[in-house]
Design a protein around this motif. Structure first.
Motif, PDB file in Angstrom:
ATOM      1  N   GLY A 113       8.540  -1.159  -9.344  1.00 38.38           N
ATOM      2  CA  GLY A 113       7.375  -0.488  -8.803  1.00 38.38           C
ATOM      3  C   GLY A 113       8.589   0.319  -9.162  1.00 38.38           C
ATOM      4  O   GLY A 113       7.914   1.947  -9.776  1.00 38.38           O
ATOM      5  N   GLY A 114       8.873   0.512  -8.078  1.00 36.36           N
ATOM      6  CA  GLY A 114       9.613   1.697  -7.457  1.00 36.36           C
ATOM      7  C   GLY A 114      10.786   2.069  -9.014  1.00 36.36           C
ATOM      8  O   GLY A 114      10.843   3.721  -8.832  1.00 36.36           O
ATOM      9  N   HIS A 117       8.584   4.155 -11.784  1.00 38.18           N
ATOM     10  CA  HIS A 117       7.915   5.389 -11.145  1.00 38.18           C
ATOM     11  C   HIS A 117       9.051   6.212 -11.078  1.00 38.18           C
ATOM     12  O   HIS A 117       8.860   7.017 -11.491  1.00 38.18           O
ATOM     13  CB  HIS A 117       7.731   5.098  -9.208  1.00 38.18           C
ATOM     14  CG  HIS A 117       6.065   4.627  -9.895  1.00 38.18           C
ATOM     15  ND1 HIS A 117       4.998   4.309  -9.889  1.00 38.18           N
ATOM     16  CD2 HIS A 117       5.703   3.674  -8.574  1.00 38.18           C
ATOM     17  CE1 HIS A 117       4.210   4.076 -10.039  1.00 38.18           C
ATOM     18  NE2 HIS A 117       4.451   3.594  -8.781  1.00 38.18           N
ATOM     19  N   LYS A 120       9.244   6.570 -14.712  1.00 35.15           N
ATOM     20  CA  LYS A 120       8.626   7.168 -15.602  1.00 35.15           C
ATOM     21  C   LYS A 120       8.147   9.296 -15.484  1.00 35.15           C
ATOM     22  O   LYS A 120       7.786   9.747 -16.495  1.00 35.15           O
ATOM     23  CB  LYS A 120       6.918   6.217 -15.460  1.00 35.15           C
ATOM     24  CG  LYS A 120       6.707   5.582 -16.195  1.00 35.15           C
ATOM     25  CD  LYS A 120       5.921   4.572 -16.748  1.00 35.15           C
ATOM     26  CE  LYS A 120       5.473   3.749 -17.692  1.00 35.15           C
ATOM     27  NZ  LYS A 120       4.631   2.919 -17.751  1.00 35.15           N
ATOM     28  N   GLU A 121       8.034   8.910 -13.753  1.00 35.80           N
ATOM     29  CA  GLU A 121       7.748  10.320 -13.156  1.00 35.80           C
ATOM     30  C   GLU A 121       9.054  11.297 -12.758  1.00 35.80           C
ATOM     31  O   GLU A 121       9.088  12.594 -14.038  1.00 35.80           O
ATOM     32  CB  GLU A 121       7.331  10.286 -11.891  1.00 35.80           C
ATOM     33  CG  GLU A 121       5.700  10.149 -12.519  1.00 35.80           C
ATOM     34  CD  GLU A 121       5.155   8.967 -11.568  1.00 35.80           C
ATOM     35  OE1 GLU A 121       5.517   8.709 -10.281  1.00 35.80           O
ATOM     36  OE2 GLU A 121       4.398   7.629 -11.729  1.00 35.80           O
ATOM     37  N   HIS A 352       3.174  -2.903  -7.701  1.00 36.58           N
ATOM     38  CA  HIS A 352       3.269  -2.837  -8.848  1.00 36.58           C
ATOM     39  C   HIS A 352       2.033  -1.875  -8.256  1.00 36.58           C
ATOM     40  O   HIS A 352       1.352  -1.348  -9.182  1.00 36.58           O
ATOM     41  CB  HIS A 352       3.078  -3.483  -9.469  1.00 36.58           C
ATOM     42  CG  HIS A 352       4.332  -4.210 -10.081  1.00 36.58           C
ATOM     43  ND1 HIS A 352       5.225  -4.693  -9.276  1.00 36.58           N
ATOM     44  CD2 HIS A 352       5.491  -3.438 -10.917  1.00 36.58           C
ATOM     45  CE1 HIS A 352       6.508  -4.915 -10.075  1.00 36.58           C
ATOM     46  NE2 HIS A 352       6.559  -4.026 -11.346  1.00 36.58           N
ATOM     47  N   GLY A 354      -0.993   0.758  -7.541  1.00 37.11           N
ATOM     48  CA  GLY A 354      -0.644   2.378  -8.620  1.00 37.11           C
ATOM     49  C   GLY A 354      -0.893   2.143 -10.463  1.00 37.11           C
ATOM     50  O   GLY A 354      -1.187   2.973 -10.802  1.00 37.11           O
ATOM     51  N   PHE A 355      -0.584   1.463 -10.654  1.00 36.84           N
ATOM     52  CA  PHE A 355      -0.405   0.820 -11.708  1.00 36.84           C
ATOM     53  C   PHE A 355      -1.701   0.691 -12.430  1.00 36.84           C
ATOM     54  O   PHE A 355      -2.263  -0.091 -12.049  1.00 36.84           O
ATOM     55  CB  PHE A 355       0.319   0.319 -12.759  1.00 36.84           C
ATOM     56  CG  PHE A 355       2.129   0.688 -11.974  1.00 36.84           C
ATOM     57  CD1 PHE A 355       2.412   1.469 -12.838  1.00 36.84           C
ATOM     58  CD2 PHE A 355       2.870   0.112 -11.662  1.00 36.84           C
ATOM     59  CE1 PHE A 355       3.828   1.960 -12.888  1.00 36.84           C
ATOM     60  CE2 PHE A 355       3.936   0.758 -10.994  1.00 36.84           C
ATOM     61  CZ  PHE A 355       4.201   1.449 -12.145  1.00 36.84           C
ATOM     62  N   THR A 359      -1.480  -1.795 -18.102  1.00 36.06           N
ATOM     63  CA  THR A 359      -0.102  -1.939 -17.910  1.00 36.06           C
ATOM     64  C   THR A 359       0.291  -2.705 -16.701  1.00 36.06           C
ATOM     65  O   THR A 359       1.087  -3.529 -17.507  1.00 36.06           O
ATOM     66  CB  THR A 359       0.279  -0.305 -16.736  1.00 36.06           C
ATOM     67  OG1 THR A 359      -0.440   0.725 -17.602  1.00 36.06           O
ATOM     68  CG2 THR A 359       1.932  -0.161 -16.376  1.00 36.06           C
TER      69      THR A 359
END
Ligand SMILES: Cc1ncc(COP(=O)(O)O)c(C=O)c1O
Length: 394
Positions: A113-114, A117, A120-121, A352, A354-355, A359
């Motif tokens: 997940g990190g 992020h 993606k960000e 994970h 926040g997705f 997703t």
């Protein structure tokens, strides 16, 4: 007579490294200093220019950290390794060392997940776009994207769904497409899987996990050829995610038992995966060591052991998964993985978090998924713990 470096096997490298023995401390000391003193400007300049191999400033290099780097290079089969302050520092230094603004990365969507992020960000904000594909389509997508991508990034086995991709196919596709390949080897560790020897350019580990092994430090590694690592090291130096010498000492201490710990992680996880597969309260057990796993044949080809990570889909929902994890008495209710102690976590609430649901579904993460990091405790106790927590679902 001492064996030559290339004759040492992983367990020996873990304990003794690759250096010849010489009089002095048996254990690499903690060189807890930020800076190093030189007898003259001439000597200092030689070190600054990298001609003498001397250490100048700990953000650039440090003897305790260098000792650990030697061991990890020998384990991964690479010319060089950079040990940094976290797995994320390892990924970011490799990415910023290899990819410039305006260039693109291809990644699988089944990644930590990190990392997701970051990709993606943070990267798009810095002019680096990342395209994502399903892991099953990854090698073909690399070939089709010839000339389009500067770096292709993947994990195998994946977090938390334990999917496996053929590393040699990825390496071959990347080589023909002229793309640098990079793998997150955290779940396997270099004991179970040596991707550089299968053709992957850059191998990273969150050393926080199996390499350290005791849930008491945060660290990361990037390994590769001397030329590629020159770029990664330069970025790491300037990004500043430097490993502290004391943490390097802890990492070295943990590494000594890596091979033997991983053996036990492997056998404990295999035992639990087999036993849990027989339990009707579990809809699916994801473990690459099970013959029923969709990628078992590939896993057998490229892994020496199947690792200590498994995930289960309970025949329940998120509420059931919460009750299950809260009922565990030996498995600790905690994120992270790869330590001697067994841990359990719910991916949609932790790694994970926040997705959105779609997703998560694309990544194959169900609402009732529970990820288990199987430790080195007695396997019978671990099974009994999981069974009593399953009983709480009734
Ligand atoms: C597969 C994987 N890669 C990378 C990371 C990031 O490592 P760190 O937390 O050491 O920065 C993690 C952390 O959980 C991970 O599980």
């Amino acid at each position: 007579m001492r064996m030559r470096e290339n004759e040492r096997r992983p367990s020996t490298i873990c304990v003794q490294g690759t250096e010849e023995q010489r009089p002095g401390p048996a254990v690499m000391p903690i060189v807890q200093t930020s800076t190093f003193v030189f007898e003259s400007q001439k000597h200092m300049l030689e070190s600054v220019q990298g001609k003498s191999g001397g250490h100048v400033y700990t953000r650039w290099s440090n003897p305790t950290t260098k000792h650990v780097e030697g061991k990890i290079s020998a384990l991964e089969g690479t010319e060089d390794t950079n040990v940094v302050a976290s797995g994320m520092a390892a990924i970011s230094s490799a990415v910023f060392g290899m990819v410039k603004g305006g260039e693109k990365i291809l990644s699988t969507d089944s990644i930590y997940g990190g990392t997701l992020h970051l990709f993606k960000e943070v990267l798009p904000q810095n002019g680096i776009e990342v395209d994502f594909v399903d892991i099953a389509e990854f090698p073909d997508a690399i070939s089709e994207g010839r000339g389009k991508y500067r770096l292709c990034f993947f994990e195998t086995p994946t977090n938390p769904t334990l999917k496996v991709v053929d590393i040699e196919r990825v390496a071959e596709a990347a080589r023909s497409a002229g793309t640098t390949s990079m793998i997150d080897n955290t779940f396997a560790s270099p004991i179970n899987q040596k991707p550089h020897l299968l053709g992957i350019d850059l191998v990273m580990n969150s050393a926080t996990k199996y390499l350290g092994g005791h849930s008491d430090l945060i660290a990361g590694t990037v390994s590769g050829s001397a030329v590629t690592m020159g770029r990664v090291r330069e970025a790491a130096k300037l990004l500043g995610g430097t490993m502290d010498p004391f943490a390097s000492f802890l990492l070295d201490r943990g590494l000594k038992t890596l091979a033997i710990r991983v053996e036990r992680h492997n056998s404990n996880a295999m035992f639990l995966a087999q036993e849990l597969s027989k339990d009707s309260r579990i809809r699916a057990v994801h473990y690459p060591g099970l013959p029923s796993h969709e990628h078992h044949a590939v896993a057998r080809k490229q892994m020496n052991g199947f690792g200590g990570m498994l995930s289960i889909d309970l025949d329940s929902d998120l509420k059931g998964a919460e009750t299950f994890v809260d009922s565990l008495r030996i498995f600790l209710n905690a994120v992270s993985l790869g330590g001697v102690e067994s841990l359990a976590s719910i991916p949609s609430l932790t790694t994970h978090y926040g997705f959105d649901e779609s997703t998560l579904r694309e990544m194959g993460i169900s609402a009732s998924a529970v990820r288990l990091s199987v430790g080195i405790e007695d396997p019978a106790d671990l099974l009994a713990d999981l069974k009593q927590a399953l009983d709480s679902l009734r």
